[in-house]
Write a protein that holds these residues in place. Sequence first.
Motif, mmCIF file in Angstrom:
data_model
loop_
_atom_site.group_PDB
_atom_site.id
_atom_site.type_symbol
_atom_site.label_atom_id
_atom_site.label_comp_id
_atom_site.label_asym_id
_atom_site.label_seq_id
_atom_site.Cartn_x
_atom_site.Cartn_y
_atom_site.Cartn_z
ATOM 1 N N ASP A 152 22.661 -10.516 0.561
ATOM 2 C CA ASP A 152 21.830 -9.463 -0.030
ATOM 3 C C ASP A 152 22.712 -8.429 -0.730
ATOM 4 N N TYR A 153 23.955 -8.800 -1.006
ATOM 5 C CA TYR A 153 24.872 -7.875 -1.654
ATOM 6 C C TYR A 153 24.581 -7.838 -3.150
ATOM 7 N N ARG A 154 24.003 -6.715 -3.586
ATOM 8 C CA ARG A 154 23.654 -6.483 -4.978
ATOM 9 C C ARG A 154 24.206 -5.105 -5.344
ATOM 10 N N PRO A 155 25.513 -5.024 -5.621
ATOM 11 C CA PRO A 155 26.140 -3.708 -5.795
ATOM 12 C C PRO A 155 25.536 -2.901 -6.942
ATOM 13 N N VAL A 156 25.608 -1.596 -6.776
ATOM 14 C CA VAL A 156 25.158 -0.685 -7.822
ATOM 15 C C VAL A 156 26.359 -0.324 -8.695
ATOM 16 N N ASP A 157 26.087 0.162 -9.874
ATOM 17 C CA ASP A 157 27.163 0.598 -10.771
ATOM 18 C C ASP A 157 27.758 1.912 -10.262
ATOM 19 N N ALA A 158 28.938 2.233 -10.748
ATOM 20 C CA ALA A 158 29.672 3.408 -10.270
ATOM 21 C C ALA A 158 28.914 4.717 -10.498
ATOM 22 N N ALA A 159 28.274 4.863 -11.634
ATOM 23 C CA ALA A 159 27.542 6.105 -11.919
ATOM 24 C C ALA A 159 26.390 6.290 -10.932
ATOM 25 N N ARG A 171 26.217 5.032 -7.896
ATOM 26 C CA ARG A 171 26.824 5.343 -6.592
ATOM 27 C C ARG A 171 27.157 6.831 -6.489
ATOM 28 N N VAL A 172 27.795 7.367 -7.494
ATOM 29 C CA VAL A 172 28.183 8.782 -7.458
ATOM 30 C C VAL A 172 26.946 9.674 -7.360
ATOM 31 N N GLU A 173 25.919 9.383 -8.145
ATOM 32 C CA GLU A 173 24.710 10.206 -8.122
ATOM 33 C C GLU A 173 24.025 10.154 -6.755
ATOM 34 N N ILE A 174 23.964 8.983 -6.141
ATOM 35 C CA ILE A 174 23.328 8.872 -4.832
ATOM 36 C C ILE A 174 24.191 9.509 -3.751
ATOM 37 N N GLU A 175 25.496 9.347 -3.829
ATOM 38 C CA GLU A 175 26.374 10.011 -2.861
ATOM 39 C C GLU A 175 26.242 11.532 -2.965
ATOM 40 N N GLN A 176 26.059 12.054 -4.174
ATOM 41 C CA GLN A 176 25.834 13.495 -4.338
ATOM 42 C C GLN A 176 24.518 13.914 -3.685
ATOM 43 N N LEU A 177 23.487 13.089 -3.803
ATOM 44 C CA LEU A 177 22.198 13.372 -3.157
ATOM 45 C C LEU A 177 22.370 13.428 -1.638
ATOM 46 N N ILE A 178 23.060 12.447 -1.079
ATOM 47 C CA ILE A 178 23.291 12.405 0.366
ATOM 48 C C ILE A 178 24.073 13.632 0.811
ATOM 49 N N ALA A 179 25.123 13.970 0.091
ATOM 50 C CA ALA A 179 25.941 15.136 0.437
ATOM 51 C C ALA A 179 25.126 16.426 0.353
ATOM 52 N N GLU A 180 24.261 16.530 -0.643
ATOM 53 C CA GLU A 180 23.424 17.729 -0.775
ATOM 54 C C GLU A 180 22.475 17.850 0.409
ATOM 55 N N MET A 181 21.880 16.738 0.833
ATOM 56 C CA MET A 181 20.991 16.751 1.996
ATOM 57 C C MET A 181 21.734 17.281 3.228
ATOM 58 N N LEU A 182 22.904 16.738 3.487
ATOM 59 C CA LEU A 182 23.643 17.136 4.686
ATOM 60 C C LEU A 182 24.135 18.579 4.591
ATOM 61 N N ARG A 202 26.894 2.087 2.115
ATOM 62 C CA ARG A 202 26.632 0.791 1.471
ATOM 63 C C ARG A 202 25.364 0.940 0.637
ATOM 64 N N LEU A 203 25.496 0.723 -0.645
ATOM 65 C CA LEU A 203 24.360 0.829 -1.562
ATOM 66 C C LEU A 203 24.156 -0.502 -2.265
ATOM 67 N N ASP A 239 13.816 -6.183 -6.105
ATOM 68 C CA ASP A 239 13.000 -6.383 -7.309
ATOM 69 C C ASP A 239 13.833 -6.292 -8.582
ATOM 70 N N GLY A 240 15.018 -5.670 -8.463
ATOM 71 C CA GLY A 240 15.948 -5.644 -9.586
ATOM 72 C C GLY A 240 15.582 -4.731 -10.729
ATOM 73 N N ASN A 241 14.601 -3.828 -10.557
ATOM 74 C CA ASN A 241 14.197 -2.984 -11.682
ATOM 75 C C ASN A 241 15.166 -1.833 -11.945
ATOM 76 N N GLY A 242 16.076 -1.575 -11.030
ATOM 77 C CA GLY A 242 17.085 -0.549 -11.242
ATOM 78 C C GLY A 242 16.673 0.858 -10.883
ATOM 79 N N ASP A 243 15.386 1.081 -10.605
ATOM 80 C CA ASP A 243 14.917 2.421 -10.261
ATOM 81 C C ASP A 243 14.884 2.667 -8.758
ATOM 82 N N GLU A 244 15.217 1.638 -7.968
ATOM 83 C CA GLU A 244 15.290 1.812 -6.522
ATOM 84 C C GLU A 244 16.568 1.180 -6.002
ATOM 85 N N VAL A 245 17.162 1.865 -5.032
ATOM 86 C CA VAL A 245 18.390 1.417 -4.387
ATOM 87 C C VAL A 245 18.186 1.570 -2.889
ATOM 88 N N GLU A 246 18.728 0.640 -2.130
ATOM 89 C CA GLU A 246 18.692 0.725 -0.669
ATOM 90 C C GLU A 246 20.082 1.070 -0.177
#
Length: 158
Positions: free
Chosen positions: A3-10, A12-23, A79-80, A85-92
């Motif tokens: 189930d490894y479907r890596p996200v692009d670097a940009a 990853r950075v945007e989601i990591e910023q979201l996680i950091a902001e939450m914490l 791990r992102l 579904d591959g639409n690019g608008d959702e990441v797990e």
Amino acid sequence: MSDYRPVDAATRVEIEQLIAEMLYRLDHNRADTTWELYTEDGVSVGPMGDMDREAMKAWGAKRARQTDVVGRHHIGGIRLVRSPDGNGDEVEGTVQYLTFRDTNEPQTLPASVGEFRERYRKVDGRWLFARREIVPVFGGRAAAAHAARVAGQEGPAR
């Protein structure tokens, strides 16, 4: 099948910023604003119960007033993967965490160790939490005791 479907670097950075902001908001008496980081249909599931945005808003307002509880979250092992579904608008994602609280004895031991199991959705060009599940792996009793304290139901860890 992997189930490894890596996200692009940009992404990853945007989601990591979201996680950091939450914490950051949780750790710096701004829990009353965490609901803003969720999609309209976003939910949080875990020791505090199941919450939609309105419930998060009420919980966050109460938690922000509890300035006598000091906590810090430390994360790693993010791990992102793209949603199937591959639409690019959702990441797990899965994020490993350690939570420390001054109410834990001793304070230098984590109050909770576990993972956040998350789904992120891009809305109007911005990544938000669509679902956040808090899963204590170790220290579940301390997490439950903290949830009771935040809810105003004092009691020892069971």
